[in-house]
Scaffold this active site. Structure first.
Site, PDB file in Angstrom:
ATOM      1  N   LYS A   1      -2.178   6.226  -4.421  1.00  0.00           N
ATOM      2  CA  LYS A   1      -3.337   7.070  -4.128  1.00  0.00           C
ATOM      3  C   LYS A   1      -3.173   8.473  -4.712  1.00  0.00           C
ATOM      4  CE  LYS A   1      -3.674   4.626   0.276  1.00  0.00           C
ATOM      5  NZ  LYS A   1      -2.335   4.470   0.822  1.00  0.00           N
TER       6      LYS A   1
ATOM      7  N   ASP B   1       0.837  -1.195   0.000  1.00  0.00           N
ATOM      8  CA  ASP B   1       0.000   0.000   0.000  1.00  0.00           C
ATOM      9  C   ASP B   1       0.876   1.251   0.000  1.00  0.00           C
ATOM     10  OD1 ASP B   1      -2.769   1.209   0.445  1.00  0.00           O
ATOM     11  OD2 ASP B   1      -1.573   2.171   2.008  1.00  0.00           O
TER      12      ASP B   1
HETATM   13  P1  NAP Z   1      -0.411   0.352  11.752  1.00  0.00           P
HETATM   14  O1  NAP Z   1      -0.146  -0.613  10.677  1.00  0.00           O
HETATM   15  O2  NAP Z   1      -1.647   0.248  12.559  1.00  0.00           O
HETATM   16  O3  NAP Z   1       0.782   0.373  12.817  1.00  0.00           O
HETATM   17  C1  NAP Z   1       2.103   0.528  12.469  1.00  0.00           C
HETATM   18  C2  NAP Z   1       2.915   0.601  13.758  1.00  0.00           C
HETATM   19  O4  NAP Z   1       2.815  -0.619  14.480  1.00  0.00           O
HETATM   20  C3  NAP Z   1       4.365   0.824  13.469  1.00  0.00           C
HETATM   21  O5  NAP Z   1       4.874   1.679  14.490  1.00  0.00           O
HETATM   22  C4  NAP Z   1       4.991  -0.564  13.605  1.00  0.00           C
HETATM   23  O6  NAP Z   1       6.338  -0.457  14.018  1.00  0.00           O
HETATM   24  C5  NAP Z   1       4.117  -1.174  14.658  1.00  0.00           C
HETATM   25  N1  NAP Z   1       3.966  -2.632  14.513  1.00  0.00           N
HETATM   26  C6  NAP Z   1       3.843  -3.333  13.367  1.00  0.00           C
HETATM   27  N2  NAP Z   1       3.689  -4.640  13.623  1.00  0.00           N
HETATM   28  C7  NAP Z   1       3.725  -4.780  14.960  1.00  0.00           C
HETATM   29  C8  NAP Z   1       3.636  -5.891  15.816  1.00  0.00           C
HETATM   30  N3  NAP Z   1       3.478  -7.119  15.346  1.00  0.00           N
HETATM   31  N4  NAP Z   1       3.739  -5.682  17.157  1.00  0.00           N
HETATM   32  C9  NAP Z   1       3.908  -4.433  17.650  1.00  0.00           C
HETATM   33  N5  NAP Z   1       4.001  -3.327  16.880  1.00  0.00           N
HETATM   34  C10 NAP Z   1       3.898  -3.513  15.536  1.00  0.00           C
HETATM   35  O7  NAP Z   1      -0.375   1.878  11.261  1.00  0.00           O
HETATM   36  P2  NAP Z   1      -0.282   2.727   9.938  1.00  0.00           P
HETATM   37  O8  NAP Z   1       1.078   2.624   9.337  1.00  0.00           O
HETATM   38  O9  NAP Z   1      -0.771   4.058  10.301  1.00  0.00           O
HETATM   39  O10 NAP Z   1      -1.340   2.074   8.933  1.00  0.00           O
HETATM   40  C11 NAP Z   1      -1.005   1.006   8.064  1.00  0.00           C
HETATM   41  C12 NAP Z   1      -0.889   1.480   6.625  1.00  0.00           C
HETATM   42  O11 NAP Z   1      -2.158   1.949   6.162  1.00  0.00           O
HETATM   43  C13 NAP Z   1       0.060   2.665   6.396  1.00  0.00           C
HETATM   44  O12 NAP Z   1       1.410   2.302   6.458  1.00  0.00           O
HETATM   45  C14 NAP Z   1      -0.419   3.128   5.053  1.00  0.00           C
HETATM   46  O13 NAP Z   1       0.078   2.279   4.026  1.00  0.00           O
HETATM   47  C15 NAP Z   1      -1.945   2.975   5.196  1.00  0.00           C
HETATM   48  N6  NAP Z   1      -2.593   4.211   5.676  1.00  0.00           N
HETATM   49  C16 NAP Z   1      -3.498   4.814   4.863  1.00  0.00           C
HETATM   50  C17 NAP Z   1      -4.114   5.982   5.258  1.00  0.00           C
HETATM   51  C18 NAP Z   1      -5.105   6.645   4.356  1.00  0.00           C
HETATM   52  O14 NAP Z   1      -5.467   7.823   4.601  1.00  0.00           O
HETATM   53  N7  NAP Z   1      -5.590   5.965   3.337  1.00  0.00           N
HETATM   54  C19 NAP Z   1      -3.829   6.568   6.501  1.00  0.00           C
HETATM   55  C20 NAP Z   1      -2.924   5.903   7.331  1.00  0.00           C
HETATM   56  C21 NAP Z   1      -2.330   4.726   6.913  1.00  0.00           C
HETATM   57  P3  NAP Z   1       7.561  -1.210  13.246  1.00  0.00           P
HETATM   58  O15 NAP Z   1       7.610  -0.703  11.856  1.00  0.00           O
HETATM   59  O16 NAP Z   1       8.730  -0.803  14.078  1.00  0.00           O
HETATM   60  O17 NAP Z   1       7.263  -2.692  13.352  1.00  0.00           O
END
Ligand code: NAP
Length: 320
Positions: A85, A51
């Protein structure tokens, strides 16, 4: 798509999407090189869904990492599902295809598998991703999102995007597209914040009734280090109920939070740039949560959102 490492969900346009995707957005201080290595690891682990977004400013690194894996024969392009996006400064219909072409150039791809309208909020066109006025307030643009959607449809017809969808749309905004006179393609998905503290039950029901897949971001509670994430919210993965369920299944809270979404028929994104956690997050296809445990997680819903909408309070396109 064929020969991929995680199950697929069929989209309403006939294409298919792996039900687990690697998130790639990271705080500005994270070295761009890290996403490249994360994708390298993830492909070896079995991830095929990535993504990305123009806004994350890491499409070049993502494209390079995927390109190397294709060149080495590890995967074929048609085994990869890559999302990008349309950023909010490109909503005017005449800017849409150019924006996608710019992303494709960075990704070094001839098409993306999925192109999303990143947000229903439109910003003033120009070089600034977040155009601000002298008072530091975002400068919005007034664009009919139906005209943006028509330009998205043209991108699909031109073969630049296999599928098209939306992100951060509420029911009303989604319905506006679905009810658009002369609609050629329905959005295949709506990517929104979704986790046990904000489980989007109503939006999920609505999406399912329209054959639109809900894609969950921040499924792990996101990262409190990101500047646009709300501080002071409870940390999802420290939730005692989630931890007790994890213990019962001998899994981690992250695996429970991801598995929860899969069992609701949601496609789930998980961002990690850490080898161990990239692997951990992929180990969610070999166990099943009981209906009772699903209900217990459902009951954690408390309308906590990690993504801060405060910078966009005066947007004409905000959620109801
Ligand atoms: P997320 O996936 O909910 O959380 C990521 C965080 O959790 C990072 O700090 C990661 O750290 C940690 N993490 C990952 N696996 C883990 C585990 N097994 N145990 C403990 N901690 C863990 O948050 P997000 O990045 O905000 O959302 C995911 C994706 O969705 C984004 O990267 C992006 O591609 C997409 N997104 C889209 C929008 C939109 O507006 N469409 C907005 C936000 C996000 P480490 O990297 O150190 O493991």
């Amino acid at each position: 798509m064929s020969n991929i490492g995680s199950p697929l969900v069929k989209l309403n346009d006939g294409h298919a999407m792996p039900v687990l995707g690697l998130g790639t957005s990271a705080p500005a201080e994270v070295a761009k090189k890290e996403v490249e290595e994360a994708i390298n690891i993830a492909i070896d682990v079995g991830y095929r869904h990535f993504d990305s977004a123009y806004f994350y400013q890491n499409e070049e690194e993502i494209g390079r990492a995927i390109g190397k894996k294709i060149a080495s024969g590890t995967v074929k392009r048609d085994e990869i599902f890559c999302t990008s996006k349309l950023w909010s400064t490109f909503h005017r219909p005449e800017l849409v295809q150019k924006a996608l072409e710019a992303s494709l150039k960075k990704l070094q791809m001839s098409y993306v598998d999925l192109y999303l309208i990143h947000s229903p909020m439109s910003f003033k066109p120009g070089d600034e991703l977040l155009p601000m006025d002298a008072q530091g307030k975002l400068i919005y643009d007034t664009v009919d999102l139906c005209s943006t959607w028509e330009a998205m449809e043209k991108c699909k017809d031109a073969g630049l995007a296999k599928s098209i969808g939306v992100s951060n749309f509420n029911c009303r905004q989604l319905e506006m597209i679905l009810n658009k006179p002369g609609l050629k393609y329905k959005p295949v998905c709506n990517q929104v914040e979704c986790h046990p503290y904000h489980n989007q039950r109503k939006l999920l029901e609505f999406c399912k009734s329209k054959d639109v897949v809900l894609v969950a971001y921040a499924a792990l509670g996101s990262n409190t280090k990101k500047q646009w994430v709300k501080k002071g919210n409870p940390i999802l993965l420290e939730d005692p109920v989630l931890n007790a369920i994890a213990e019962k299944y001998r899994r981690t809270p992250a695996q429970i939070a991801l598995r929860y979404q899969l069992q609701r028929g949601i496609v789930v994104l998980a961002k990690s740039f850490n080898r161990k956690r990239i692997q951990e997050n992929f180990q969610i296809f070999d166990f099943q949560l009981t209906p009772e445990d699903m209900k217990t997680i459902d009951d954690l819903n408390r309308n906590i959102q990690y993504f801060d909408g405060s910078t966009s309070e005066d947007s004409p396109d905000l959620d109801d």
